[in-house]
Enzyme design. Structure first.
Site, PDB file in Angstrom:
ATOM      1  N   GLU A 192       7.782  -8.853  64.816  1.00 49.90           N
ATOM      2  CA  GLU A 192       8.456  -7.780  65.548  1.00 49.90           C
ATOM      3  C   GLU A 192       7.987  -6.411  65.054  1.00 49.90           C
ATOM      4  O   GLU A 192       7.773  -5.494  65.853  1.00 49.90           O
ATOM      5  CB  GLU A 192       9.982  -7.952  65.409  1.00 49.90           C
ATOM      6  CG  GLU A 192      10.827  -6.854  65.995  1.00 49.90           C
ATOM      7  CD  GLU A 192      10.609  -6.598  67.488  1.00 49.90           C
ATOM      8  OE1 GLU A 192       9.970  -7.412  68.164  1.00 49.90           O
ATOM      9  OE2 GLU A 192      11.089  -5.552  67.961  1.00 49.90           O
TER      10      GLU A 192
ATOM     11  N   LYS B 131       6.191  -3.653  67.418  1.00 48.21           N
ATOM     12  CA  LYS B 131       6.707  -2.283  67.547  1.00 48.21           C
ATOM     13  C   LYS B 131       5.588  -1.279  67.303  1.00 48.21           C
ATOM     14  O   LYS B 131       5.408  -0.324  68.036  1.00 48.21           O
ATOM     15  CB  LYS B 131       7.827  -2.107  66.521  1.00 48.21           C
ATOM     16  CG  LYS B 131       9.037  -1.373  66.906  1.00 48.21           C
ATOM     17  CD  LYS B 131      10.049  -2.024  67.770  1.00 48.21           C
ATOM     18  CE  LYS B 131       9.511  -2.720  68.971  1.00 48.21           C
ATOM     19  NZ  LYS B 131      10.426  -3.511  69.708  1.00 48.21           N
TER      20      LYS B 131
ATOM     21  N   LYS C 212       9.862  -1.140  80.610  1.00 51.30           N
ATOM     22  CA  LYS C 212      11.019  -1.673  79.890  1.00 51.30           C
ATOM     23  C   LYS C 212      11.449  -3.015  80.460  1.00 51.30           C
ATOM     24  O   LYS C 212      11.805  -3.929  79.735  1.00 51.30           O
ATOM     25  CB  LYS C 212      12.163  -0.666  80.012  1.00 51.30           C
ATOM     26  CG  LYS C 212      13.446  -1.100  79.359  1.00 51.30           C
ATOM     27  CD  LYS C 212      13.485  -0.601  77.955  1.00 51.30           C
ATOM     28  CE  LYS C 212      14.636  -1.168  77.158  1.00 51.30           C
ATOM     29  NZ  LYS C 212      14.210  -1.520  75.816  1.00 51.30           N
TER      30      LYS C 212
ATOM     31  N   ARG D 151      11.357   2.066  83.805  1.00 48.58           N
ATOM     32  CA  ARG D 151      10.871   0.875  84.514  1.00 48.58           C
ATOM     33  C   ARG D 151       9.401   0.981  84.903  1.00 48.58           C
ATOM     34  O   ARG D 151       8.795   0.003  85.353  1.00 48.58           O
ATOM     35  CB  ARG D 151      11.691   0.644  85.797  1.00 48.58           C
ATOM     36  CG  ARG D 151      13.159   0.411  85.531  1.00 48.58           C
ATOM     37  CD  ARG D 151      13.881   0.215  86.847  1.00 48.58           C
ATOM     38  NE  ARG D 151      13.437  -0.987  87.507  1.00 48.58           N
ATOM     39  CZ  ARG D 151      13.932  -2.193  87.296  1.00 48.58           C
ATOM     40  NH1 ARG D 151      14.907  -2.349  86.440  1.00 48.58           N
ATOM     41  NH2 ARG D 151      13.468  -3.231  87.938  1.00 48.58           N
TER      42      ARG D 151
ATOM     43  N   CYS E   4       8.671  -0.863  88.088  1.00 43.71           N
ATOM     44  CA  CYS E   4       8.946  -0.073  89.280  1.00 43.71           C
ATOM     45  C   CYS E   4      10.460   0.113  89.428  1.00 43.71           C
ATOM     46  O   CYS E   4      11.241  -0.788  89.170  1.00 43.71           O
ATOM     47  CB  CYS E   4       8.417  -0.688  90.570  1.00 43.71           C
ATOM     48  SG  CYS E   4       6.642  -0.909  90.583  1.00 43.71           S
TER      49      CYS E   4
ATOM     50  N   TRP F  73       5.009   1.070  88.347  1.00 44.36           N
ATOM     51  CA  TRP F  73       4.270   0.418  87.270  1.00 44.36           C
ATOM     52  C   TRP F  73       3.259  -0.464  87.996  1.00 44.36           C
ATOM     53  O   TRP F  73       3.606  -1.479  88.578  1.00 44.36           O
ATOM     54  CB  TRP F  73       5.212  -0.414  86.407  1.00 44.36           C
ATOM     55  CG  TRP F  73       4.574  -1.021  85.204  1.00 44.36           C
ATOM     56  CD1 TRP F  73       4.374  -0.434  83.982  1.00 44.36           C
ATOM     57  CD2 TRP F  73       4.071  -2.361  85.074  1.00 44.36           C
ATOM     58  NE1 TRP F  73       3.772  -1.313  83.125  1.00 44.36           N
ATOM     59  CE2 TRP F  73       3.577  -2.496  83.759  1.00 44.36           C
ATOM     60  CE3 TRP F  73       3.982  -3.455  85.942  1.00 44.36           C
ATOM     61  CZ2 TRP F  73       3.007  -3.682  83.290  1.00 44.36           C
ATOM     62  CZ3 TRP F  73       3.419  -4.628  85.466  1.00 44.36           C
ATOM     63  CH2 TRP F  73       2.935  -4.737  84.159  1.00 44.36           C
TER      64      TRP F  73
ATOM     65  N   HIS G 152      -6.209 -18.313  54.732  1.00 44.38           N
ATOM     66  CA  HIS G 152      -6.888 -19.141  55.734  1.00 44.38           C
ATOM     67  C   HIS G 152      -7.571 -18.302  56.809  1.00 44.38           C
ATOM     68  O   HIS G 152      -7.783 -18.773  57.920  1.00 44.38           O
ATOM     69  CB  HIS G 152      -5.889 -20.106  56.379  1.00 44.38           C
ATOM     70  CG  HIS G 152      -5.319 -21.083  55.402  1.00 44.38           C
ATOM     71  ND1 HIS G 152      -6.081 -22.012  54.742  1.00 44.38           N
ATOM     72  CD2 HIS G 152      -4.053 -21.228  54.942  1.00 44.38           C
ATOM     73  CE1 HIS G 152      -5.305 -22.723  53.929  1.00 44.38           C
ATOM     74  NE2 HIS G 152      -4.075 -22.259  54.030  1.00 44.38           N
TER      75      HIS G 152
ATOM     76  N   ASN H 141       9.822  -2.784  94.904  1.00 46.11           N
ATOM     77  CA  ASN H 141       9.651  -3.248  93.529  1.00 46.11           C
ATOM     78  C   ASN H 141       9.465  -4.756  93.602  1.00 46.11           C
ATOM     79  O   ASN H 141      10.258  -5.434  94.244  1.00 46.11           O
ATOM     80  CB  ASN H 141      10.912  -2.889  92.723  1.00 46.11           C
ATOM     81  CG  ASN H 141      10.973  -3.618  91.387  1.00 46.11           C
ATOM     82  OD1 ASN H 141       9.944  -3.918  90.797  1.00 46.11           O
ATOM     83  ND2 ASN H 141      12.183  -3.887  90.932  1.00 46.11           N
ATOM     84  N   GLY H 142       8.407  -5.272  92.958  1.00 49.98           N
ATOM     85  CA  GLY H 142       8.184  -6.717  92.982  1.00 49.98           C
ATOM     86  C   GLY H 142       6.745  -7.022  93.348  1.00 49.98           C
ATOM     87  O   GLY H 142       5.875  -6.147  93.279  1.00 49.98           O
TER      88      GLY H 142
ATOM     89  N   GLU I  44       2.984  -1.345  70.150  1.00 53.82           N
ATOM     90  CA  GLU I  44       3.529  -0.836  71.417  1.00 53.82           C
ATOM     91  C   GLU I  44       3.504   0.688  71.493  1.00 53.82           C
ATOM     92  O   GLU I  44       3.154   1.249  72.514  1.00 53.82           O
ATOM     93  CB  GLU I  44       5.018  -1.252  71.555  1.00 53.82           C
ATOM     94  CG  GLU I  44       5.254  -2.598  72.156  1.00 53.82           C
ATOM     95  CD  GLU I  44       6.746  -2.927  72.227  1.00 53.82           C
ATOM     96  OE1 GLU I  44       7.173  -3.469  73.235  1.00 53.82           O
ATOM     97  OE2 GLU I  44       7.502  -2.643  71.257  1.00 53.82           O
TER      98      GLU I  44
HETATM   99  C1  G6P Z   1       9.219  -5.852  78.135  1.00 52.89           C
HETATM  100  C2  G6P Z   1       9.760  -4.791  77.196  1.00 52.89           C
HETATM  101  C3  G6P Z   1      10.072  -5.405  75.835  1.00 52.89           C
HETATM  102  C4  G6P Z   1      11.019  -6.579  75.996  1.00 52.89           C
HETATM  103  C5  G6P Z   1      10.483  -7.619  76.998  1.00 52.89           C
HETATM  104  C6  G6P Z   1      11.532  -8.656  77.345  1.00 52.89           C
HETATM  105  O1  G6P Z   1       7.975  -6.264  77.703  1.00 52.89           O
HETATM  106  O2  G6P Z   1       8.835  -3.734  77.044  1.00 52.89           O
HETATM  107  O3  G6P Z   1      10.666  -4.432  74.985  1.00 52.89           O
HETATM  108  O4  G6P Z   1      11.225  -7.190  74.758  1.00 52.89           O
HETATM  109  O5  G6P Z   1      10.123  -6.977  78.214  1.00 52.89           O
HETATM  110  O6  G6P Z   1      12.589  -8.013  77.999  1.00 52.89           O
HETATM  111  P1  G6P Z   1      14.066  -8.552  78.072  1.00 52.89           P
HETATM  112  O7  G6P Z   1      14.803  -7.507  78.880  1.00 52.89           O
HETATM  113  O8  G6P Z   1      14.015  -9.879  78.753  1.00 52.89           O
HETATM  114  O9  G6P Z   1      14.586  -8.649  76.675  1.00 52.89           O
END
Ligand code: G6P
Length: 608
Positions: free
Chosen positions: A481, A485, A603, A27, A2, A74, A504, A99-100, A488
């Site tokens: 990672e 990616k 994000k 956000r 948000c 969000w 395994h 927001n929160g 996501e």
């Molecule tokens: C969200 C984002 C990720 C990020 C994670 C941690 O899930 O979509 O891309 O890695 O938060 O965020 P930070 O700002 O703490 O690295």
């Protein structure tokens, strides 16, 4: 998670608010809304989906005024519907954005219902606007009504609120969620972050936990947790480039992938000399380095993966134990803290709720000190940590983290070497590592040259629903990672395994429909990885191998080979990350997904 914006000016604020929302869309973007306070009263438009839908509503039915608040959502409580979208209203008197998360919303809702309030939405937010309304009815002014109401809330919030009969000000507050004040000339603003306001000001006040702020056209008055007026310093935003511009690129993610050589240079700048790591980069008090006997690294998402890589570096170079854990687990267990343990958080945003909670918990434990490796200098994490090493990646807008990750790795390598030096790393080894790091931007640049080839490879993923990523040693976190990616942004189910674990369990999944992305480091695990590749080949799996040419895997039958530049071993995890970012980007484009704003994600996760 948000985003909120508020504005008061002598000009019409609706366009300012809409532009602010577009800049905050990273956000959250499942619905958006604006409320304008003008001579007619407090009115709003709300729309499900992206901010563009809201802009269309404004085009069809303009709403003008000099005071307003806005929100991009969000969803946490209640689906993304127009009724659940913010602003929330109490009658036609009051509008509020939030927001929160309000943890005691059910209890508060019951009390307000008893008073006769009728709820329009399923959100936790709506209780706040009715609480403030109820306080106003008891005769309080807007500022006092907000202060009194916020005292009843449990949870995290940043809010902005505007009242019909009060067109000379709006009120905002923060506790547990980020909020900055933007200071203009005869106009003032608030927003969840600075980026949202760069089109109107570069002067900002960072609010502290519990601050309530009264914003008029000519003044900003801050009250602390106890209601005492406080002076908070004004700082000037100092990014050279407005990162909210995509430039020549179709998506922010691609722009940010291509920025990596230059931001890695920025991360190295002033932190290494020809021969050494400059420990002054940890601030005046770098003496802690000589006492570190243990490291605990806490983070979420992509940042957690960076921490997993650092574990290999710290244990290998410094020979001391390193624990890496996701913040959402760490914060809810009893942690044994060995003597002289460094508590290290990693975060792009510095606002991730779980990471902040972990830091606050750690401060109550017996850690040596707390260090944040973070990308946002003004963030809560930076302000609350004892020490900071900034990653200097510049604003990252794409939800899928790219340049923030590789700069975190760069900062972690600097940190690992600095700790290792105090634990007996010989000077010649330090010099060799530092020399290797100097070449890192050039190696990353070389890795980007595979872009066109990777784009062709990505076509083979168009109809895939599952994928497996394999790595060994320090490349295993890079496989994690890479899988994150891909899932996501392309929504292809992706799992990562240490290649030695294949037999395994996951081998049962391998057939001609399963793409297997294998990261091949050029080290003493090379032969073992080649055996793992054979295991997959023998079962007809579709192999996508990322390696340098000297591994001699480029001409193997049944393998789609992508060349990764041959680099010193220490740099391999960073350089191998680049082709995986490009792969997930191109696969997402082939699949037609929303690359920069993938469904259901945000994000910056500022709620638990
Ligand atoms: C969200 C984002 C990720 C990020 C994670 C941690 O899930 O979509 O891309 O890695 O938060 O965020 P930070 O700002 O703490 O690295």
């Amino acid at each position: 998670m948000c985003g909120i914006v508020g504005a008061i000016a002598r000009r019409n604020v609706s366009k300012i608010l809409l532009e602010g929302l577009s800049r905050l869309e990273y956000r959250g973007y499942d619905s958006a809304g604006v409320a304008i306070n003008n001579d007619e009263g407090v009115f709003g438009h709300r729309a499900v989906g992206k901010v563009q839908g809201l802009r269309d509503k404004f085009d069809a039915a303009p709403l003008d005024g000099t005071v307003g608040i806005a929100h991009t959502r969000w969803a946490t409580h209640g689906k993304p519907t127009e009724l659940n979208a913010h602003p929330h209203f109490s009658g036609n008197d009051l509008a509020l954005v939030h927001n929160g998360i309000i943890e005691n919303h059910e209890e508060l809702r019951a009390g307000l219902k008893n008073q006769g309030y009728v709820f329009q939405s399923e959100t936790d937010t709506e209780v706040i606007v009715h609480l403030i309304h109820s306080a106003l009815q008891s005769g309080l002014g807007l500022l006092q009504a907000v202060q009194t109401s916020l005292n009843k809330l449990e949870g995290a919030f940043a809010i902005a609120v505007t009242q019909k009969d009060d067109k000379e000000r709006f009120i905002a507050a923060r506790k547990g969620s980020p909020l900055v004040v933007g200071v203009g000339i005869e106009e003032n603003f608030v927003a969840s972050d600075q980026l949202a306001l760069l089109h109107v000001t570069d002067q900002f006040i960072f609010l502290e936990e519990g601050d309530v702020v009264e914003v008029t056209r000519d003044a900003v008055t801050v009250y602390d947790l106890n209601g005492q007026e406080q002076e908070r310093p004004v700082s000037v935003f100092n990014h050279h480039v407005d990162a909210t511009d995509k430039g020549e690129f179709r998506h922010y993610m691609m722009k940010e992938i291509y920025e990596q050589p230059s931001v890695i240079s920025a991360c190295l700048e002033g932190r290494i000399s020809d021969k050494k790591v400059l420990t002054s980069c940890f601030g005046a008090d770098s003496a802690f380095l000589k006492d570190v006997e243990n490291v605990h690294i806490i983070a979420c998402g992509t940042s957690y993966h960076a921490g997993l890589v650092a574990k290999y570096w710290i244990e290998d170079l410094a020979g001391i134990p390193c624990l890496v854990e996701v913040a959402s687990e760490y914060r809810y267990r009893k942690v044994a803290v060995p003597k002289n343990t460094l508590f290290l958080t990693l975060s792009q945003s510095g606002e991730t709720a779980d990471t902040l909670a972990a830091l606050r918990m750690a401060k109550e434990l017996n850690y040596l000190t707390t260090l944040a490796i973070c990308n946002v200098p003004s963030s809560t994490l930076v302000r609350e940590s004892d020490l900071t090493l900034l990653t200097n990646a510049g604003a990252e807008i794409g939800v899928a983290s790219t340049k923030a990750f590789t700069t975190q790795l760069t900062a972690l390598l600097i940190t690992s070497i600095a700790i290792a030096v105090e634990n007996g790393l010989p000077a010649d080894k330090e010099e060799a590592l530092v020399q290797a790091m100097k070449e890192l931007p050039a190696h990353v640049y070389a890795a980007l040259k595979q872009d066109a080839h990777i784009k062709e490879v990505s076509d083979k993923f168009a109809n895939k629903h599952h994928s497996l990523f394999l790595g060994r040693g320090v490349m295993f976190p890079i496989a994690l990672e890479g899988a994150l990616k891909l899932k996501e942004i392309s929504y292809i189910h992706a799992e990562a395994y240490p290649a030695g674990e294949l037999k395994h369990g996951p081998l049962a999944l391998v057939d001609e429909h399963m793409p297997i992305i294998t990261l091949v480091p050029h080290n003493d695990l090379l032969d073992k990885l080649k055996s793992n590749i054979q295991e997959v080949s023998a079962r007809g799996g579709e192999l996508f191998v990322f390696a340098d040419r000297d591994t001699n895997l480029d001409n193997e039958e049944g393998i789609t080979f992508t060349e990764v530049p041959k680099v010193p071993q220490i740099l391999e995890p960073i350089v191998h990350t680049i082709p995986l970012q490009l792969l997930s980007y191109h696969v997402a484009v082939v699949k037609g997904t929303d690359v920069d704003q993938p469904r259901n994600l945000a994000k910056s996760v500022t709620v638990e």
